[in-house]
Write a protein that holds these residues in place. Sequence first.
Motif, PDB file in Angstrom:
ATOM      1  N   PHE A 192      16.089 -10.013   5.343  1.00  0.00           N
ATOM      2  CA  PHE A 192      14.754  -9.639   5.807  1.00  0.00           C
ATOM      3  C   PHE A 192      14.423 -10.419   7.073  1.00  0.00           C
ATOM      4  N   SER A 249      11.119  -6.070   5.446  1.00  0.00           N
ATOM      5  CA  SER A 249      12.467  -5.593   5.161  1.00  0.00           C
ATOM      6  C   SER A 249      13.153  -5.085   6.424  1.00  0.00           C
ATOM      7  N   LYS A 285      16.139  -2.566   6.651  1.00  0.00           N
ATOM      8  CA  LYS A 285      16.999  -1.693   5.851  1.00  0.00           C
ATOM      9  C   LYS A 285      18.423  -1.632   6.399  1.00  0.00           C
ATOM     10  N   LYS A 295      20.257  -4.880   5.946  1.00  0.00           N
ATOM     11  CA  LYS A 295      20.512  -5.141   4.524  1.00  0.00           C
ATOM     12  C   LYS A 295      21.747  -4.389   4.049  1.00  0.00           C
ATOM     13  N   GLU A 329      14.585  -6.731  -3.938  1.00  0.00           N
ATOM     14  CA  GLU A 329      14.170  -7.030  -2.569  1.00  0.00           C
ATOM     15  C   GLU A 329      12.651  -7.098  -2.456  1.00  0.00           C
ATOM     16  N   LYS A 330      11.934  -6.167  -3.078  1.00  0.00           N
ATOM     17  CA  LYS A 330      10.474  -6.161  -2.986  1.00  0.00           C
ATOM     18  C   LYS A 330       9.874  -7.408  -3.626  1.00  0.00           C
ATOM     19  N   LEU A 350      10.473 -10.334  -1.203  1.00  0.00           N
ATOM     20  CA  LEU A 350       9.548 -10.269  -0.073  1.00  0.00           C
ATOM     21  C   LEU A 350       8.134 -10.657  -0.497  1.00  0.00           C
TER      22      LEU A 350
END
Length: 391
Positions: A33, A48, A50, A53, A109-110, A113
């Motif tokens: 991130f 993020s 994407k 990642k 991931e969420k 973050l």
Amino acid sequence: MPRVSPWLNGPRISAGLLRGCFYYATVFGVATFRIGLHDDTSKLQASSRKVYKWLSILIRVLGSCFYGYSYGAWADQYTDWYLRLFFGLRLVGCLVCSVIILVLQVCYEKRILHLVNSFFGLFRRLRALTRTVEAGFGGRLELTLLMFKLLSLAFVFLAFQWQYSPWVLLTILCDLYTSIGTGMIMHFCFVGYLSIGVLYAELNRYVDHQLRAQLSSLQDQEEEDDIQQQPDVQAHANLDECLAIYEEIHQITCSFQQLFDLPLFLTLVQNLSAMAMVSYHAIMSKEYHFSLWGLVLKLLIDVLLLTLAVHGAVSGSRLVRRLSLENYTIGQSKSYHIKFEIFLGRLNHQQLRVCPLGMFEVSNELTLFFLSAMVTYLTFLVQYGIQTKQF
């Protein structure tokens, strides 16, 4: 006297070292991130990326597969069963930790973050409460720990013996990428508990010095007019914010431990076992060169830094109880007395303990116990080597 540049103070240097560690984790595909100022609010925020990642995930999968595939080729050069066992356990540990990193990046991931942004939000609220203008992180202790952490990160590149054969170089790069990713789990835990300790330390300092003085003045204002009671309102607002920040720190700590309990357990077991096995090989084969004993020292420093960061967080959470908040003057408001009693009651159930999977408690006592066991173990190896040489 010449004025010292603001960039030379401890908190700013610590913040710079933290940013350097974040870039280090980004290069090796663990932190996928970005951290930067939000366009609308101009606040530091994690978001993020994407494309990066999935690129990091692809590189990690390919690197781990090639690392596991090439193990059989280069492991044949070791005839000692102990070395085969060591590298086999290292291979399994690195691959398991790589899988955990992939799971965290894909499935959590969420949550990660949200956790990072919650840390940023807490530091902003704490600065607004304490009216701190200067940006930075922690103090001298945090700066010292981060400098040692930087040296530990830099040692990885010194320990590898670089060769320029294409096959060997590719194997070394895959090994480096996979092993550094495994070590980053412990570095993340170190930064997380260090941040929790800084939050507790700064908030406890504010409560003990400034908020205590604000609340003690309430008793002298109870008989004054409403026009003269603006400090009363401000003191109660500061009290509300302190209680809310204490609760938020506890919630963030629980979320952090839920995410990193299993990875921390695996990396700690791998580090401690690697220290014992590398020491055995160095003593029994009489190889006293820098790469082996430097690796032992590096692993020991990582464990010590983690335990010191955990100790700071645990001490900060326990210090809340030693501030004797129940003796503070909070006025005659019944609602504040009820809120205060509820908060003090929660303190008894919100004790911070770092026990990965409930197996053992990460503390200074654990480090001292392992050090004493290591000294005994090394002494036994030296005596065994002397006896076998004599007979």
